[in-house]
Design an enzyme around this catalytic site. Structure first.
Site, short mmCIF file in Angstrom:
data_model
loop_
_atom_site.label_atom_id
_atom_site.label_comp_id
_atom_site.label_asym_id
_atom_site.label_seq_id
_atom_site.Cartn_x
_atom_site.Cartn_y
_atom_site.Cartn_z
CB SER A 1 2.82 1.99 6.09
OG SER A 1 1.53 1.94 6.64
CG HIS B 1 -0.49 0.27 2.51
ND1 HIS B 1 -0.18 -0.71 3.42
CD2 HIS B 1 -0.25 1.43 3.15
CE1 HIS B 1 0.23 -0.16 4.55
NE2 HIS B 1 0.19 1.14 4.42
CG ASP C 1 0.42 -4.10 2.93
OD1 ASP C 1 0.94 -3.60 1.91
OD2 ASP C 1 -0.30 -3.46 3.71
#
Length: 755
Positions: A663, A96, A232
């Protein structure tokens, strides 16, 4: 997903004016804390070693030799984090985090967002369109700043002096080196000050990404949830000039030879294992007081949830109808959806954890200590009044401010209007300066081309109508932009008809009209343009009404927090304190652990391939399992990436303290080896940015062995795994068993048959 940064710089500026960065208090509890790297030796090293850290603080952050900080990347200005995993600049981050780059490189014919992409040779690697930077050093400059401040200064004077000093120090740190970037940062709400210096590398290239069905498995349904089964991750490479220094993209550039990169562990994790995460957490509000919590619960969060929910529904309708629109809006949709769900969860968490009541009790305790001593009362006695007064004033404008941020500035045409605002001002003030006008028109042309690459007028038309309709319905008429009153009067409140007329005529909604205008800019064209009128109306309301009002209120709030945090640290000088996240590099550490989210419910600390197969739903695009992946999972073809229990571990959870910006951060074991990539927090602890919940708060990470399995077994890109330094701890030989003389077996008496 904890990806947090809005890519639109104007929106960032609006947010920064409205939401002051509240800096946080620390705790000695393992798990909680976003710690400054240059303070690890004196503050954290002993506790880290007790938990299983086998190295030293110098191995994490050093000015004298290569250390872990040299392998941790800041993506862009801090929208995500990443880690180097090879001597040739190979970098891992989240899927992402790479989403916008992947989407921008996708076409309907070559949809790498859906199908995945793997560069089998380095000449196949694709320019990513963002930069990365690596921390060079941290310098505390608190004494320098304090020497220039006096008790008699107003808050505005303090801010001006601090800003001037920060600019000067940053300029001195980067003088003569165009590759350096210096960030002056205030910590503990103006009680401490630091300078962070980074080296910036602008040439980053996409090396590999799994298909969306792996990288975003579970979609919005599983977002912020545990258990997860999401791959991810995405892979990039950092390039430098032939001399090894940063350089803009060029075919002559070569892979970066970093000072350090992480070895990759094949050992996996077990409950109780030490884990730490390094990265660039964006913003937390751990010092937010009860007034701030109330305002968030009553006004800000419900407003954001409502507006984003409406925007998502409109975007989804158009994306489902057209694959070209789906690709154009994929990243925008993901960004809106991510924090739409986050705010829903945070509201629930704040209420469930009774955070307002707990904050109130903490404030009562602090003020009792303050009032027990005349000197302390003289210095800190006004804390509660300053905060209460500031929040009461801010509450008068909070709803309108939030609707301007999320709704008015959520319209693509309004934001496009900002790109032409400078040109409009130039035409108005100095229409004869043709050289300046031409330069600004060229600048606007480039900016608008970037916008139009991922823009669909039909989608934005409906979004714009919906957003301004919400403003008309929900905001006090006295705090609405003038364009709303125009629609009510001229179009009888029909925002769809207004938007239809706007998009039919505005230069902002058609490339042919826009380019013709930029070839010969005229002020009267901009003044009559309905899109520019909507932008000016929105900007005027903010600049002339909402902005000044919020700024005045925030001055009182900032002063209250500065004094409150100073008082708290003076009250408990032995406590381990950490500043709140502000996009500077931090470290958090704790252990791998399970948790119990509710009565009679227990969540284990890892997930396996079984969960992917159990969740599979070919009719739901969030839970599609690619045929090759399913085939390999059913065959249990896990190779060296299998856990010792025989399964393929997908994700795991740990007691680490992260937020947006983390992230893609590396999750590291006690030996300094990469064991995972952080990508999310858990639903039950969504209040964590304001109040850390040790029994509930967990970081969700993708197991690095699943990452390697996808690259090697699924994608057939083993050459990328071979580029990494893989580490496997040898199993200890079983202890010898002492020989014991055999004992004769007892005689067995045969049963006697009866009958």
């Amino acid at each position: 997903m904890i990806h947090s940064k809005n890519p639109n710089m104007i929106m960032k500026k609006v947010y920064s004016l409205l939401l002051a960065c509240l800096l946080a208090a620390g705790s000695a509890t393992a798990g909680e804390g976003m710690w400054l790297l240059n303070k690890l030796k004196q503050v954290n090293e002993a506790q880290m070693r007790e938990l299983g850290f086998k190295l030293t603080a110098e191995d994490v952050y050093s000015l004298n030799h290569a250390s872990m900080k040299d392998a941790v990347a800041r993506l862009g200005s801090g929208f995500c984090s990443g880690e180097l995993v090879s001597a040739d600049g190979l970098m891992l981050t989240n899927h992402h985090c790479g989403y916008s780059a992947i989407q921008s490189l996708s076409t309907v014919k070559d949809d790498i967002l859906t199908n995945g992409f793997w560069a089998m040779t380095r000449d196949q690697e694709k320019p990513a369109g963002f930069s990365v930077s690596f921390l060079q050093y941290i310098t505390e400059v608190t004494d320098t700043v304090r020497a220039a401040l006096t008790a008699e200064m107003t808050e505005a004077q303090r801010d001006s002096v601090i800003s001037e000093i920060g600019d000067r120090l940053a300029s001195q740190a980067t003088a003569g080196n165009p590759h350096l970037d210096a960030n002056f940062k205030s910590m503990f709400e103006g009680n401490e000050f630091y300078l962070f210096v980074y080296k910036v590398y602008p040439d980053v290239r996409l090396v590999g990404t799994p298909p969306n069905a792996i990288g975003k498995f579970g979609g919005d349904t599983d977002n912020w949830q545990w258990p997860r089964h999401t791959g991810d991750f995405s892979m990039f490479r950092v390039y430098a000039g032939p001399d090894g220094e940063p350089a803009n993209y060029s075919t002559d550039n070569v892979p970066l030879k970093p000072k350090s990169h992480f070895p990759v562990s094949l050992d996996g994790v077990k409950k109780g294992d030490f884990s730490m995460i390094m990265g660039f957490p964006g913003s937390t509000e751990r010092f937010l007081n009860s007034d701030g919590v109330k305002l968030a619960l009553d006004v800000e969060q419900p407003s954001r949830v409502k507006i984003r929910g409406e925007k998502l529904a409109i975007m989804k309708k158009h994306m489902n109808a057209d694959d070209a629109v789906r690709l154009k809006y994929a990243a925008k949709y993901a960004q809106v959806a991510n924090y739409w769900k986050y705010f829903i969860g945070q509201q629930k968490g704040l209420k469930r954890q009774h955070v307002f009541d707990r904050k109130k009790a903490q404030e009562d305790d602090l003020m009792a200590w303050v009032n027990a001593d005349p000197a302390r009362k003289l210095k800190y006695g006004g804390i509660r009044e300053d905060l209460a007064k500031g929040y009461a004033e801010r509450a008068r404008y909070e709803k309108a401010s939030t609707y301007m941020q999320e709704a008015a500035f959520g319209s693509g045409v309004v934001m496009a209007g900002f790109r032409l605002y400078g040109l409009m001002m130039q035409l108005e003030k100095d229409p004869k300066n043709e050289q300046r006008i031409t330069a600004m028109a060229d600048q606007a042309r480039g900016a608008m081309r970037g916008i139009w690459a991922d823009y669909d007028p039909a989608t934005d038309q409906e979004v714009t109508a919906g957003m301004f309709k919400l403003i008309a319905q929900d905001v006090d008429p006295a705090q609405q932009p003038d364009v709303v009153h125009t629609v009510n009067k001229k179009y009888k409140g029909d925002f769809s008809k207004w938007a239809e007329a706007l998009f039919k005529t505005s230069i902002l909604t058609d490339t042919t009209r826009l380019m013709a205008f930029l070839a010969k800019p005229q002020l009267k064209v901009l003044q009559k343009d309905m899109g520019m009128q909507a932008m000016q109306s929105s900007l005027g309301l903010y600049r002339n009404v909402l902005g000044p009002a919020i700024s005045d209120a925030q001055t009182e709030i900032d002063k209250g927090y500065r004094l409150m945090e100073a008082a708290m640290m003076e009250k408990d000088p032995q406590k381990m304190w950490y500043p709140d996240a502000n996009s500077t590099e931090r470290l958090t550490y704790g252990i791998v652990n399970d948790y119990k989210p509710a009565d009679a419910v227990h969540y284990d600390y890892f997930t396996t391939e079984l969960g992917i197969l159990q969740k599979e739903d070919p009719s739901n695009d969030e839970f599609i399992v690619p045929a090759r992946q399913k085939e390999l999972l059913l065959a249990k073809d896990f190779g060296r990436y299998a856990d010792e229990d025989g399964s393929l571990h997908i994700n795991f959870i740990s007691e680490n303290d992260i937020t947006g910006g983390n992230s893609g951060s590396p999750v590291i074991n006690g030996n300094g080896e990469l064991i995972g990539i952080a990508f999310d927090g858990n639903w039950e602890a969504m209040s964590g940015d304001i109040s850390y919940e040790p029994e509930l708060q967990r970081t969700i990470s993708v197991d690095i062995r699943y990452v390697l399995w996808v690259i090697d077994k699924f994608a057939g890109a083993k050459h990328l795994v071979d580029e990494m330094t893989l580490v496997k701890t040898p199993k200890a030989a079983p202890a010898p068993v002492e020989a014991v003389p055999a004992t004769p077996a007892p005689a067995v008496k045969k049963p006697v048959r009866k009958g």
